[in-house]
Write a protein that holds these residues in place. Sequence first.
Motif, short mmCIF file in Angstrom:
data_model
loop_
_atom_site.label_atom_id
_atom_site.label_comp_id
_atom_site.label_asym_id
_atom_site.label_seq_id
_atom_site.Cartn_x
_atom_site.Cartn_y
_atom_site.Cartn_z
N UNK A 116 -2.64 -10.16 -9.17
CA UNK A 116 -1.86 -8.73 -9.85
C UNK A 116 -2.92 -7.65 -9.89
N UNK A 117 -4.23 -7.78 -9.22
CA UNK A 117 -5.53 -6.96 -9.83
C UNK A 117 -5.67 -6.23 -8.37
N UNK A 118 -5.49 -4.20 -8.03
CA UNK A 118 -5.53 -4.27 -6.81
C UNK A 118 -6.56 -4.76 -6.12
N UNK A 119 -6.59 -4.15 -4.51
CA UNK A 119 -7.32 -4.58 -3.66
C UNK A 119 -7.90 -3.55 -3.92
N UNK A 120 -9.57 -4.28 -3.16
CA UNK A 120 -10.89 -3.61 -2.77
C UNK A 120 -10.96 -1.85 -2.61
N UNK A 121 -9.38 -2.17 -1.44
CA UNK A 121 -9.96 -0.52 -0.79
C UNK A 121 -9.25 0.65 -1.95
N UNK A 122 -8.02 -0.57 -2.80
CA UNK A 122 -7.26 0.64 -3.16
C UNK A 122 -9.00 1.09 -5.09
N UNK A 123 -9.82 -0.18 -5.38
CA UNK A 123 -11.22 0.07 -6.10
C UNK A 123 -11.28 1.33 -5.40
N UNK A 124 -12.26 1.10 -3.97
CA UNK A 124 -12.67 1.75 -3.83
C UNK A 124 -12.25 3.45 -3.70
N UNK A 125 -10.99 3.35 -3.40
CA UNK A 125 -10.44 4.69 -3.06
C UNK A 125 -10.53 5.64 -4.53
N UNK A 126 -10.27 4.77 -5.83
CA UNK A 126 -10.64 5.17 -6.89
C UNK A 126 -11.71 5.68 -7.17
N UNK A 127 -12.39 5.23 -7.03
CA UNK A 127 -13.75 5.60 -7.40
C UNK A 127 -14.27 6.31 -6.82
#
Length: 125
Positions: A64-75
């Motif tokens: 249910x947690x986002x993928x790393x590339x989504x987190x990096x994109x948000x950051x």
Amino acid sequence: MIIVDVETSGLNPLRHSILSIGAVDFFNPSNQFYGECRIPEGAEIDEKALEINGFSQEEIINPEKMELNELISDFFVWAEKIKPKILSGHNIHFDVSFLKSAFYKSGLPWVFGHRTVDLHSEGFT
């Protein structure tokens, strides 16, 4: 300037992965960022790292947690608005090595300069 803290699944950005990113805009402390992601397939997990950062195996594989590339994109989107783009934190070179690796893997440009401020250095303790 951005104060940043990254939690990871180990010490090597080529074998381990970011688990969370926390950051604050130094000149506007109400502007904060925090996100967690699941560990990418193939990334290694060092149990000692989990003991230190407090994440459990269940938390870091949670679908249910986002993928790393989504987190990096948000950051990336959050950080783009902040100037100057100087990264700072405790042992910042460790965090930067993981962030650079994740930016590269996500196909995002490195928008931060080469200058960093290590708050763990002399004068900041």
